[in-house]
Design a protein around this motif. Sequence first.
Motif, PDB file in Angstrom:
ATOM      1  N   LYS A 100       5.703  27.389  11.104  1.00  0.00           N
ATOM      2  CA  LYS A 100       6.184  27.702   9.759  1.00  0.00           C
ATOM      3  C   LYS A 100       6.669  26.463   9.031  1.00  0.00           C
ATOM      4  N   LEU A 101       6.798  26.615   7.727  1.00  0.00           N
ATOM      5  CA  LEU A 101       7.265  25.593   6.820  1.00  0.00           C
ATOM      6  C   LEU A 101       8.524  26.124   6.142  1.00  0.00           C
ATOM      7  N   ILE A 102       9.597  25.330   6.196  1.00  0.00           N
ATOM      8  CA  ILE A 102      10.845  25.711   5.538  1.00  0.00           C
ATOM      9  C   ILE A 102      11.193  24.607   4.547  1.00  0.00           C
ATOM     10  N   VAL A 103      11.424  24.988   3.290  1.00  0.00           N
ATOM     11  CA  VAL A 103      11.771  24.030   2.246  1.00  0.00           C
ATOM     12  C   VAL A 103      13.120  24.425   1.668  1.00  0.00           C
ATOM     13  N   MET A 104      14.064  23.466   1.668  1.00  0.00           N
ATOM     14  CA  MET A 104      15.358  23.679   1.029  1.00  0.00           C
ATOM     15  C   MET A 104      15.459  22.692  -0.121  1.00  0.00           C
ATOM     16  N   VAL A 105      15.408  23.205  -1.350  1.00  0.00           N
ATOM     17  CA  VAL A 105      15.546  22.357  -2.527  1.00  0.00           C
ATOM     18  C   VAL A 105      17.045  22.196  -2.750  1.00  0.00           C
ATOM     19  N   LEU A 106      17.530  20.970  -2.600  1.00  0.00           N
ATOM     20  CA  LEU A 106      18.964  20.705  -2.649  1.00  0.00           C
ATOM     21  C   LEU A 106      19.403  20.276  -4.042  1.00  0.00           C
ATOM     22  N   GLY A 107      20.521  20.796  -4.485  1.00  0.00           N
ATOM     23  CA  GLY A 107      21.071  20.395  -5.766  1.00  0.00           C
ATOM     24  C   GLY A 107      20.453  21.077  -6.956  1.00  0.00           C
ATOM     25  N   ASP A 108      19.603  22.058  -6.723  1.00  0.00           N
ATOM     26  CA  ASP A 108      18.979  22.748  -7.841  1.00  0.00           C
ATOM     27  C   ASP A 108      18.713  24.191  -7.472  1.00  0.00           C
ATOM     28  N   ALA A 109      19.667  25.062  -7.771  1.00  0.00           N
ATOM     29  CA  ALA A 109      19.501  26.477  -7.469  1.00  0.00           C
ATOM     30  C   ALA A 109      18.546  27.155  -8.437  1.00  0.00           C
ATOM     31  N   GLY A 110      18.090  26.443  -9.466  1.00  0.00           N
ATOM     32  CA  GLY A 110      17.182  27.042 -10.431  1.00  0.00           C
ATOM     33  C   GLY A 110      15.728  26.842 -10.089  1.00  0.00           C
ATOM     34  N   ALA A 111      15.413  26.342  -8.897  1.00  0.00           N
ATOM     35  CA  ALA A 111      14.017  26.141  -8.511  1.00  0.00           C
ATOM     36  C   ALA A 111      13.321  27.492  -8.459  1.00  0.00           C
ATOM     37  N   VAL A 112      12.074  27.504  -8.848  1.00  0.00           N
ATOM     38  CA  VAL A 112      11.282  28.726  -8.865  1.00  0.00           C
ATOM     39  C   VAL A 112      10.284  28.673  -7.729  1.00  0.00           C
ATOM     40  N   ALA A 162      15.011  17.284 -11.464  1.00  0.00           N
ATOM     41  CA  ALA A 162      14.627  16.438 -10.334  1.00  0.00           C
ATOM     42  C   ALA A 162      15.546  16.741  -9.153  1.00  0.00           C
ATOM     43  N   SER A 163      14.961  16.891  -7.978  1.00  0.00           N
ATOM     44  CA  SER A 163      15.704  17.333  -6.801  1.00  0.00           C
ATOM     45  C   SER A 163      15.205  16.618  -5.555  1.00  0.00           C
ATOM     46  N   VAL A 164      15.866  16.892  -4.465  1.00  0.00           N
ATOM     47  CA  VAL A 164      15.416  16.439  -3.154  1.00  0.00           C
ATOM     48  C   VAL A 164      15.200  17.685  -2.304  1.00  0.00           C
ATOM     49  N   ILE A 218      11.219  16.841  10.468  1.00  0.00           N
ATOM     50  CA  ILE A 218      12.029  17.025   9.257  1.00  0.00           C
ATOM     51  C   ILE A 218      11.710  15.888   8.295  1.00  0.00           C
ATOM     52  N   TRP A 219      11.554  16.242   7.021  1.00  0.00           N
ATOM     53  CA  TRP A 219      11.290  15.245   5.979  1.00  0.00           C
ATOM     54  C   TRP A 219      12.285  15.449   4.840  1.00  0.00           C
ATOM     55  N   LEU A 220      12.667  14.368   4.155  1.00  0.00           N
ATOM     56  CA  LEU A 220      13.383  14.432   2.881  1.00  0.00           C
ATOM     57  C   LEU A 220      12.390  13.995   1.811  1.00  0.00           C
ATOM     58  N   VAL A 221      12.140  14.879   0.851  1.00  0.00           N
ATOM     59  CA  VAL A 221      11.097  14.640  -0.138  1.00  0.00           C
ATOM     60  C   VAL A 221      11.690  14.705  -1.541  1.00  0.00           C
ATOM     61  N   PRO A 222      11.619  13.618  -2.315  1.00  0.00           N
ATOM     62  CA  PRO A 222      12.071  13.696  -3.712  1.00  0.00           C
ATOM     63  C   PRO A 222      11.061  14.499  -4.528  1.00  0.00           C
ATOM     64  N   LEU A 223      11.564  15.385  -5.377  1.00  0.00           N
ATOM     65  CA  LEU A 223      10.710  16.211  -6.236  1.00  0.00           C
ATOM     66  C   LEU A 223      11.112  16.017  -7.690  1.00  0.00           C
ATOM     67  N   ARG A 272      23.954  27.082 -13.804  1.00  0.00           N
ATOM     68  CA  ARG A 272      23.742  27.606 -12.463  1.00  0.00           C
ATOM     69  C   ARG A 272      24.621  26.864 -11.455  1.00  0.00           C
ATOM     70  N   MET A 273      24.781  27.460 -10.315  1.00  0.00           N
ATOM     71  CA  MET A 273      25.576  26.841  -9.256  1.00  0.00           C
ATOM     72  C   MET A 273      24.726  25.807  -8.523  1.00  0.00           C
ATOM     73  N   LEU A 274      25.367  24.815  -7.944  1.00  0.00           N
ATOM     74  CA  LEU A 274      24.645  23.820  -7.160  1.00  0.00           C
ATOM     75  C   LEU A 274      24.522  24.312  -5.728  1.00  0.00           C
ATOM     76  N   ALA A 275      23.632  25.245  -5.521  1.00  0.00           N
ATOM     77  CA  ALA A 275      23.378  25.789  -4.188  1.00  0.00           C
ATOM     78  C   ALA A 275      21.915  25.531  -3.850  1.00  0.00           C
ATOM     79  N   PRO A 276      21.599  25.348  -2.587  1.00  0.00           N
ATOM     80  CA  PRO A 276      20.199  25.094  -2.241  1.00  0.00           C
ATOM     81  C   PRO A 276      19.341  26.332  -2.418  1.00  0.00           C
ATOM     82  N   THR A 277      18.083  26.101  -2.750  1.00  0.00           N
ATOM     83  CA  THR A 277      17.084  27.160  -2.783  1.00  0.00           C
ATOM     84  C   THR A 277      16.293  27.017  -1.493  1.00  0.00           C
TER      85      THR A 277
END
Length: 183
Positions: A166-178, A81-83, A133-138, A44-49
């Motif tokens: 509203k809540l906006i979540v951008m999973v960075l570095g893992d375009a395969g997030a579900v 594992a993502s941020v 704004i928060w940066l959260v390791p997942l 997959r491409m390294l694009a944010p979800t």
Amino acid sequence: MPPIVTWILNRVDEMRAVVPKDVNQIIDAFAGRTTALDEKITSRMLAPTIIEQRCTAGTTTSGTTETDLTGATISVTPAIASVALVIGVFRVSSHTVDGDQFLGLLDVDGTNEGAAAVINATGVASRQTFTQIWLVPLTAAAHTLKLQALRNSGTGTITFGSVSSKLIVMVLGDAGAVNDASS
């Protein structure tokens, strides 16, 4: 060869020094080097979800314990594992006591993330918008993120508006997030 590709190929070693191991595997594959590759990463491409969830109903609180903002919950399962870059938008539609202080919080898997949007009530019933704004390791597992609020000081109540909060979540570095809410 396009100029950007040439530029990247000329800087492979520089890039390797500043990126995580999984990304190094992709750099090697791109540069034509042979390394054992993780199919899950290279497929997959390294694009944010990006996932957005608006509040579905107004939420009123006067308590000093965390109250969930109705509907502002996102469940996500990153494949690796993502941020996550998380943005909380807190739209105050009314409050009852001038000078009260409320907090807008992020709860991740039952744990408060610490930093808070500080909401100082000014002028009874005035409408205000606050963000945090928060940066959260997942980890590569299921996670639930939700917005919460509480009264930090004072005696009044506050109502967070639906749709505008509203809540906006951008999973960075893992375009395969579900996005578990859509599966």
